[in-house]
Scaffold this motif. Structure first.
Motif, PDB file in Angstrom:
ATOM      1  N   HIS A   1     -62.902  -1.488  32.752  1.00  0.00           N
ATOM      2  CA  HIS A   1     -61.910  -0.710  33.499  1.00  0.00           C
ATOM      3  C   HIS A   1     -62.595   0.560  33.973  1.00  0.00           C
ATOM      4  O   HIS A   1     -63.442   1.108  33.288  1.00  0.00           O
ATOM      5  CB  HIS A   1     -60.699  -0.397  32.602  1.00  0.00           C
TER       6      HIS A   1
ATOM      7  N   GLU B   1     -66.484 -13.774  46.852  1.00  0.00           N
ATOM      8  CA  GLU B   1     -65.950 -15.009  47.452  1.00  0.00           C
ATOM      9  C   GLU B   1     -66.675 -16.250  46.920  1.00  0.00           C
ATOM     10  O   GLU B   1     -66.065 -17.281  46.671  1.00  0.00           O
ATOM     11  CB  GLU B   1     -66.096 -14.984  48.980  1.00  0.00           C
TER      12      GLU B   1
ATOM     13  N   LYS C   1     -54.581  -9.829  44.354  1.00  0.00           N
ATOM     14  CA  LYS C   1     -55.558  -9.302  45.299  1.00  0.00           C
ATOM     15  C   LYS C   1     -56.962  -9.756  44.937  1.00  0.00           C
ATOM     16  O   LYS C   1     -57.286  -9.889  43.760  1.00  0.00           O
ATOM     17  CB  LYS C   1     -55.521  -7.770  45.226  1.00  0.00           C
ATOM     18  N   ARG C   2     -57.769  -9.984  45.946  1.00  0.00           N
ATOM     19  CA  ARG C   2     -59.188 -10.303  45.731  1.00  0.00           C
ATOM     20  C   ARG C   2     -59.865  -9.109  45.051  1.00  0.00           C
ATOM     21  O   ARG C   2     -59.564  -7.956  45.352  1.00  0.00           O
ATOM     22  CB  ARG C   2     -59.812 -10.596  47.087  1.00  0.00           C
ATOM     23  N   ALA C   3     -60.782  -9.412  44.125  1.00  0.00           N
ATOM     24  CA  ALA C   3     -61.497  -8.339  43.442  1.00  0.00           C
ATOM     25  C   ALA C   3     -62.381  -7.596  44.435  1.00  0.00           C
ATOM     26  O   ALA C   3     -63.092  -8.224  45.216  1.00  0.00           O
ATOM     27  CB  ALA C   3     -62.339  -8.898  42.305  1.00  0.00           C
ATOM     28  N   PRO C   4     -62.350  -6.259  44.425  1.00  0.00           N
ATOM     29  CA  PRO C   4     -63.135  -5.497  45.403  1.00  0.00           C
ATOM     30  C   PRO C   4     -64.614  -5.429  45.015  1.00  0.00           C
ATOM     31  O   PRO C   4     -65.150  -4.381  44.679  1.00  0.00           O
ATOM     32  CB  PRO C   4     -62.475  -4.113  45.375  1.00  0.00           C
ATOM     33  N   ILE C   5     -65.262  -6.580  45.034  1.00  0.00           N
ATOM     34  CA  ILE C   5     -66.666  -6.663  44.630  1.00  0.00           C
ATOM     35  C   ILE C   5     -67.431  -7.426  45.708  1.00  0.00           C
ATOM     36  O   ILE C   5     -66.963  -8.465  46.181  1.00  0.00           O
ATOM     37  CB  ILE C   5     -66.816  -7.420  43.278  1.00  0.00           C
ATOM     38  N   ARG C   6     -68.583  -6.917  46.090  1.00  0.00           N
ATOM     39  CA  ARG C   6     -69.391  -7.554  47.120  1.00  0.00           C
ATOM     40  C   ARG C   6     -69.794  -8.972  46.683  1.00  0.00           C
ATOM     41  O   ARG C   6     -70.265  -9.163  45.573  1.00  0.00           O
ATOM     42  CB  ARG C   6     -70.637  -6.702  47.386  1.00  0.00           C
ATOM     43  N   GLY C   7     -69.564  -9.951  47.535  1.00  0.00           N
ATOM     44  CA  GLY C   7     -70.010 -11.310  47.261  1.00  0.00           C
ATOM     45  C   GLY C   7     -69.126 -12.111  46.314  1.00  0.00           C
ATOM     46  O   GLY C   7     -69.492 -13.201  45.878  1.00  0.00           O
TER      47      GLY C   7
ATOM     48  N   PHE D   1     -62.215  -0.452  46.491  1.00  0.00           N
ATOM     49  CA  PHE D   1     -63.611  -0.875  46.495  1.00  0.00           C
ATOM     50  C   PHE D   1     -64.507   0.341  46.274  1.00  0.00           C
ATOM     51  O   PHE D   1     -64.340   1.369  46.930  1.00  0.00           O
ATOM     52  CB  PHE D   1     -63.908  -1.515  47.862  1.00  0.00           C
TER      53      PHE D   1
ATOM     54  N   PHE E   1     -59.891  -2.987  50.290  1.00  0.00           N
ATOM     55  CA  PHE E   1     -59.346  -4.154  49.580  1.00  0.00           C
ATOM     56  C   PHE E   1     -57.875  -3.948  49.302  1.00  0.00           C
ATOM     57  O   PHE E   1     -57.446  -2.853  49.046  1.00  0.00           O
ATOM     58  CB  PHE E   1     -60.076  -4.358  48.256  1.00  0.00           C
TER      59      PHE E   1
ATOM     60  N   GLN F   1     -67.177   0.231  36.936  1.00  0.00           N
ATOM     61  CA  GLN F   1     -66.752  -0.738  37.946  1.00  0.00           C
ATOM     62  C   GLN F   1     -67.802  -1.838  38.067  1.00  0.00           C
ATOM     63  O   GLN F   1     -68.994  -1.575  37.919  1.00  0.00           O
ATOM     64  CB  GLN F   1     -66.606  -0.042  39.303  1.00  0.00           C
TER      65      GLN F   1
ATOM     66  N   THR G   1     -50.997  -8.469  46.632  1.00  0.00           N
ATOM     67  CA  THR G   1     -50.924  -8.219  48.063  1.00  0.00           C
ATOM     68  C   THR G   1     -50.034  -9.307  48.658  1.00  0.00           C
ATOM     69  O   THR G   1     -49.728 -10.286  47.997  1.00  0.00           O
ATOM     70  CB  THR G   1     -52.332  -8.223  48.702  1.00  0.00           C
TER      71      THR G   1
ATOM     72  N   PHE H   1     -57.515  -0.331  42.312  1.00  0.00           N
ATOM     73  CA  PHE H   1     -57.616  -1.561  43.108  1.00  0.00           C
ATOM     74  C   PHE H   1     -58.587  -1.424  44.282  1.00  0.00           C
ATOM     75  O   PHE H   1     -58.757  -2.340  45.066  1.00  0.00           O
ATOM     76  CB  PHE H   1     -56.233  -1.958  43.662  1.00  0.00           C
TER      77      PHE H   1
ATOM     78  N   PHE I   1     -56.436  -7.024  40.080  1.00  0.00           N
ATOM     79  CA  PHE I   1     -56.442  -5.879  40.988  1.00  0.00           C
ATOM     80  C   PHE I   1     -55.135  -5.784  41.763  1.00  0.00           C
ATOM     81  O   PHE I   1     -55.118  -5.461  42.940  1.00  0.00           O
ATOM     82  CB  PHE I   1     -57.645  -5.963  41.937  1.00  0.00           C
ATOM     83  N   GLY I   2     -54.039  -6.099  41.093  1.00  0.00           N
ATOM     84  CA  GLY I   2     -52.746  -5.947  41.731  1.00  0.00           C
ATOM     85  C   GLY I   2     -52.406  -7.082  42.686  1.00  0.00           C
ATOM     86  O   GLY I   2     -53.053  -8.126  42.696  1.00  0.00           O
TER      87      GLY I   2
END
Lengths: 358, 106
Positions: free
Chosen positions: A200, A151, A143-149, B76, B106, A230, A268, B74, A265-266
């Protein structure tokens, strides 16, 4: 959901080989429908190899809900995802399928002789007379890391898997996550990294307790650092990370200088390379007919959640039905010289011999 | 029936009527509430139905279970009020519940 670590990646997969494996059928996906396809193909004398990106059979049943009860499998009023997987494995054992775990089929092309050549991301090649796509929701990918920007940095300095361990030598590394992947890679890369910080969000870890204990020993020995919080900010330019900002529960922001970040992050599900095989697709699903469950390419079938047709329901039981009809059509391709006589397992001597019960 | 208000990141409010017994996620999906993806369909196997429970309701919804906490790893921008809406069962006492959806799932 969290099996991208070094142990899983090097798990029970078949070793890379030079000569392609020749077989009647390759089944892509070892979920419940892929497993049952082995049974239906086996009854009509078609040998199968199964390839799955996970390190174990069962697909979503094993990865997403092994403990969850399923109530709509005919004849089994209640069965867990794992138990259904185990029972299917028992049911298909007489047909001796070969499993290839921990790899994804990247390429699929038709050869001049009409057969298909498949190559996995581990370089294993297969040549098959028919291909059965039973890929469910697609392949499980990090999964993509849930962080703004984030990409902007992906592939350059933010990674979701370790391709080459050496890439991280002498680098200032931040690893994010609390599962086995994050902890395994922390312990594995700590000796070669210039510095290593694990981030973590909470005190509890999903990872094996001994890995967590070992990690804290390294922290105590000042060989790495651990940060509770985070990732709230990424700093850098042109895709090159320079630092990350870690926000703790009380709102305080800590800056960690780094060259690279590994985020776990797991998993998908993504359609993945299937999109590149020249098959007709409809909203990431593969249209099939309802007589043979064949795709737009003769000899390539699609069964289970990955296919679509008028009235389609994404149910395991529908997938089972689809494999039975698919096998009839596959027989015509694999054994063109043989006449297929419809038989019942309850009374047919020949079917019972195949099942090893006679 | 229980009334549930979903407040999106941009402030848009959606009010739905939920039947006791269903989950808050199911109530959202049934009414096409934006900001709830529920990729795994309610198996507590992803984190795409993440919501922030309004402070006034946190006691009534209770804290996340251990398995849910694992999945929240996982999500956001996880906060103290974070829950996975597929793990909140609608009961009569939750009539009036207010939850906010995060900027991204996410």
């Amino acid at each position: 959901m969290d099996k991208t670590g070094p142990t899983a990646a090097d798990g029970r997969a078949a070793p890379s080989s030079e000569a392609p494996i020749e077989t009647d059928a390759v089944i892509i996906g070892a979920g419940p429908v892929g497993l049952f396809a082995v049974f239906e193909l086996g009854l009509v004398d078609i040998k199968a190899h199964l390839i799955d990106i996970l390190d174990k059979p069962g697909g979503q049943c094993a990865e997403l809900y092994p403990e969850k009860p399923i109530y709509d499998i005919p004849g089994l009023p209640v069965v867990s995802g794992q138990e259904l997987t185990d029972r299917l494995l028992e049911q298909i054992r007489p047909f001796e399928p070969t499993f290839h775990f921990g790899q994804r089929v990247d390429a699929l092309e038709r050869l001049a002789d009409g057969r298909f050549r498949l190559v996995t991301d581990r370089g294993n090649a297969f040549v098959a007379k028919v291909v059965v796509i039973a890929a469910g929701g697609g392949s499980f990918t990090p999964k993509r890391a849930p962080i703004r920007g984030v990409e902007e940095y992906e592939g350059r300095s933010v990674f979701y898997a370790v391709r080459r361990r050496e890439d991280f030598r002498d680098r200032r590394l931040v690893i994010v996550g609390g599962g086995d992947s994050a902890l395994d890679w922390t312990l594995d890369l700590e000796p070669i990294a210039k510095s290593l910080a694990l981030v973590h969000r909470r005190e509890k870890f999903r990872a094996a307790p001994q890995s967590v204990k070992r990690m804290f020993e390294l922290v105590e020995a000042r060989r790495m650092s651990f940060h509770l919080g985070q990732i709230a900010e990424l700093h850098g330019s042109d895709g090159q990370l320079e630092a990350v900002g870690v926000r703790s529960k009380d709102g305080a922001l800590t800056r960690i200088e780094c060259d690279a970040m590994l985020a776990f992050f797991g998993l998908t599900m993504k359609l993945g390379p299937i999109a590149n095989w020249g098959l007709n697709l409809h909203e990431n699903l593969i249209p099939v007919d309802t007589e043979k469950f064949e795709t737009s390419e003769k000899g390539i079938f699609a069964v289970g959640d990955i296919n679509t047709y008028p009235g389609k329901l994404k149910l395991i039981l529908s997938g089972f039905h689809e494999t039975a009809l698919m096998a009839q059509a596959a027989h015509a391709i694999v054994h063109p010289d043989r006449k297929l006589v419809f038989q019942y397992t309850t009374s047919s001597t020949s079917l019972q011999k195949k099942l090893g019960v006679r | 029936m229980a009334k549930i208000t979903f407040i999106a990141h941009d402030g848009t409010e959606t009010v739905v009527e939920a039947e006791p017994g269903m989950t808050v996620m199911e109530a959202a999906v049934k009414n096409s509430v934006p900001g709830i993806e529920a990729e795994c369909g309610g198996a507590c196997a992803c984190a795409t139905c993440h919501v922030y429970v309004d402070d006034a309701w946190r006691e009534k919804t209770g804290p996340p279970s251990e398995m849910e906490e694992d999945m929240l790893d996982f999500a956001f921008e996880v906060r103290e009020s974070s829950r996975l809406s597929c793990q909140i069962k609608v009961v009569e006492e939750l009539d009036g519940l207010v939850v906010r959806t995060p900027e991204k799932q996410f």
